[in-house]
Design a protein around this motif. Structure first.
Motif, PDB file in Angstrom:
ATOM      1  N   TYR A  61      57.923  35.710  40.953  1.00 34.53           N
ATOM      2  CA  TYR A  61      57.815  34.881  39.756  1.00 34.53           C
ATOM      3  C   TYR A  61      59.136  34.804  38.996  1.00 34.53           C
ATOM      4  CZ  TYR A  61      52.766  35.142  40.498  1.00 34.53           C
ATOM      5  OH  TYR A  61      51.510  35.052  41.024  1.00 34.53           O
ATOM      6  N   SER A  82      48.169  45.173  33.141  1.00 35.71           N
ATOM      7  CA  SER A  82      47.495  44.826  34.399  1.00 35.71           C
ATOM      8  C   SER A  82      47.571  45.985  35.379  1.00 35.71           C
ATOM      9  CB  SER A  82      48.097  43.547  35.004  1.00 35.71           C
ATOM     10  OG  SER A  82      49.413  43.760  35.493  1.00 35.71           O
ATOM     11  N   TRP A 120      46.384  41.084  40.985  1.00 37.67           N
ATOM     12  CA  TRP A 120      46.936  39.767  41.314  1.00 37.67           C
ATOM     13  C   TRP A 120      46.360  38.706  40.376  1.00 37.67           C
ATOM     14  CZ3 TRP A 120      44.794  35.091  42.639  1.00 37.67           C
ATOM     15  CH2 TRP A 120      45.723  34.091  42.927  1.00 37.67           C
ATOM     16  N   ALA A 121      45.078  38.742  40.156  1.00 36.95           N
ATOM     17  CA  ALA A 121      44.455  37.744  39.276  1.00 36.95           C
ATOM     18  C   ALA A 121      45.040  37.827  37.870  1.00 36.95           C
ATOM     19  CB  ALA A 121      42.943  37.952  39.246  1.00 36.95           C
ATOM     20  N   HIS A 124      48.859  36.669  38.041  1.00 40.14           N
ATOM     21  CA  HIS A 124      49.019  35.238  38.338  1.00 40.14           C
ATOM     22  C   HIS A 124      48.538  34.363  37.184  1.00 40.14           C
ATOM     23  CE1 HIS A 124      49.620  31.797  40.933  1.00 40.14           C
ATOM     24  NE2 HIS A 124      48.429  31.355  40.582  1.00 40.14           N
ATOM     25  N   HIS A 125      47.421  34.732  36.579  1.00 42.92           N
ATOM     26  CA  HIS A 125      46.816  33.879  35.563  1.00 42.92           C
ATOM     27  C   HIS A 125      47.180  34.248  34.124  1.00 42.92           C
ATOM     28  CE1 HIS A 125      44.502  31.765  38.561  1.00 42.92           C
ATOM     29  NE2 HIS A 125      44.093  32.914  39.050  1.00 42.92           N
ATOM     30  N   VAL A 126      47.731  35.444  33.910  1.00 43.59           N
ATOM     31  CA  VAL A 126      48.050  35.870  32.546  1.00 43.59           C
ATOM     32  C   VAL A 126      49.529  36.230  32.406  1.00 43.59           C
ATOM     33  CG1 VAL A 126      47.533  37.535  30.713  1.00 43.59           C
ATOM     34  CG2 VAL A 126      45.679  36.711  32.183  1.00 43.59           C
ATOM     35  N   ARG A 129      51.857  33.419  33.958  1.00 41.16           N
ATOM     36  CA  ARG A 129      51.300  32.063  33.824  1.00 41.16           C
ATOM     37  C   ARG A 129      52.425  31.098  33.452  1.00 41.16           C
ATOM     38  NH1 ARG A 129      47.627  32.405  29.326  1.00 41.16           N
ATOM     39  NH2 ARG A 129      49.531  32.227  28.135  1.00 41.16           N
TER      40      ARG A 129
END
Length: 134
Positions: A61, A82, A120-121, A124-126, A129
């Protein structure tokens, strides 16, 4: 082939494999030294967190990492948060399995998959982002 290398999910998987190598090496070494399974798992995971940030923020990222200041600090805190979710999953699963008489190495393998999906969720999403386009 280039499309596979450019896919962020596959790059994240690669970063996770590198971090997992550091985590498992530490975990197995600490078990061999006689540390309790849950403690060895937690310390190994901590080493993996550091390695994961270094690889993920540079190779997965890199274009979504905040450069400096409050946003960079917030992103690092979210990354650590996380990781703490993953640490809780890993430590809990390994500790409970060891108390139940299961091989902690097998419990660690099960915890790896569960922790991978959860972190990962979140990342990736927080954490990474992409900013909304104006």
């Amino acid at each position: 082939m280039r499309a596979l290398i450019d896919h962020p999910g596959l790059r994240y998987l690669g970063a996770s494999v590198v971090a997992l190598g550091a985590d498992m090496g530490c975990f197995l070494g600490l078990l061999r030294l006689g540390l309790a399974a849950a403690g060895a798992s937690a310390l190994g995971y901590g080493v993996g967190i550091i390695v994961h940030w270094l690889v993920t923020s540079r190779a997965v990222y890199a274009d979504q990492v905040a450069m400096q200041g409050a946003q960079r600090h917030r992103q690092k805190l979210l990354f650590v948060a996380s990781a703490l979710v993953g640490l809780g999953i890993t430590t809990g699963m390994v500790g409970l399995a060891a108390m139940a008489g299961f091989d902690p190495r097998m419990a660690k393998l099960a915890a790896i998959g569960t922790s991978f999906v959860a972190t990962w969720a979140l990342r990736h999403h927080v954490v990474f982002r992409a900013p909304a386009l104006s």
